[in-house]
Design a protein around this motif. Structure first.
Motif, PDB file in Angstrom:
ATOM      1  N   GLU A 193       0.981  -1.283   0.041  1.00  0.00           N
ATOM      2  CA  GLU A 193      -0.184   0.133  -0.073  1.00  0.00           C
ATOM      3  C   GLU A 193       0.747   1.245  -0.171  1.00  0.00           C
TER       4      GLU A 193
ATOM      5  N   ARG B 175      -8.611  -1.433   8.142  1.00  0.00           N
ATOM      6  CA  ARG B 175      -7.149  -1.262   7.653  1.00  0.00           C
ATOM      7  C   ARG B 175      -6.602  -1.029   9.335  1.00  0.00           C
TER       8      ARG B 175
ATOM      9  N   GLN C 110      -5.574  -4.656  10.370  1.00  0.00           N
ATOM     10  CA  GLN C 110      -4.723  -5.179   9.409  1.00  0.00           C
ATOM     11  C   GLN C 110      -3.197  -4.633   9.925  1.00  0.00           C
ATOM     12  N   TYR C 111      -3.302  -3.358  10.310  1.00  0.00           N
ATOM     13  CA  TYR C 111      -1.994  -2.842  10.593  1.00  0.00           C
ATOM     14  C   TYR C 111      -1.381  -3.041  11.934  1.00  0.00           C
TER      15      TYR C 111
END
Length: 219
Positions: free
Chosen positions: A159, A191, A194-195
């Motif tokens: 990304e 997100r 995810q991070y």
């Protein structure tokens, strides 16, 4: 199904109310009565749970297998409802948790209301197993890793182009890079979680944010 997973799902459905609340309450009570839950960890959202699970895995632990369900509240203002269900007036289970500094007051008031002490200071909260992030989990992780390392994680997630486009937006130009990164992590649904996992997996020894380290040590 793992008992901790079953309990987490039942507790969330119970707290939400509605047609399934009765069956969910019975399931949560059954797991609790059977000893399937050692400690309930209450966190604001899914990213907090992802980070804590990832950190536990780094240390060779599985919180679900240990009977420590990490339960997202769906927002800090829901803390009172979950404490009513799990705390001294409810299931009577040992509790711990994690919140952002902006929500600390909600946690303090709710914990005092259900009889879990009178936490006035941050140290009071920590003493009963509740940790506070400054300003939030994403900020803690970005400060711990540093902006360059976070950008490398973003690149590894495929990304980097999206990040560069985001940073070039008029509203982002001139802002400190740490603030840009923090905002970027919250721009898409999912997100943050995810991070949270990816950033925790990238931490080196000595970089684990204090709230996460202390919470995992407590449970």
């Amino acid at each position: 199904m793992d008992e901790a997973v079953r309990f987490r799902q039942a507790l969330v459905a119970w707290a939400a109310g509605g047609a399934e609340a009765g069956a969910a309450a019975a399931a949560a009570r059954e797991v609790a009565a059977g000893g399937g839950v050692r400690t309930v960890v209450l966190v604001e959202g899914g990213s907090d749970r992802a980070a804590l699970d990832a950190l536990a895995t780094r240390y060779g632990r599985s919180l679900d297998a240990e009977g420590v369900p990490v339960v997202p509240l769906g927002g800090a203002t829901n803390i009172g409802r979950f404490l009513d269900l799990c705390g001294p007036q409810g299931l009577g289970l040992p509790l711990a948790g994690l919140c952002d500094v902006g929500e600390e007051r909600h946690f303090r008031r709710a914990l005092e209301r259900v009889g879990l002490g009178s936490p006035v200071t941050r140290e009071d909260l920590e003493a009963i197993g509740f940790q506070v992030c400054d300003a939030d989990l994403e900020d803690e992780l970005i400060r711990s890793l540093g902006a360059d390392a976070v950008r490398r994680v973003v690149e590894a997630q495929g990304e980097l182009r999206s990040l560069l486009t985001f940073q070039n937006q008029p509203a982002q130009r001139g802002r400190p890079v740490q603030r840009q990164l923090r905002r970027f992590l919250g721009t898409h649904s999912g997100r943050k979680a995810q991070y949270a996992r990816a950033l925790v997996e990238s931490l080196e020894a000595g970089q684990v944010p204090r709230p996460l380290e202390r919470l995992l040590a407590h449970v």
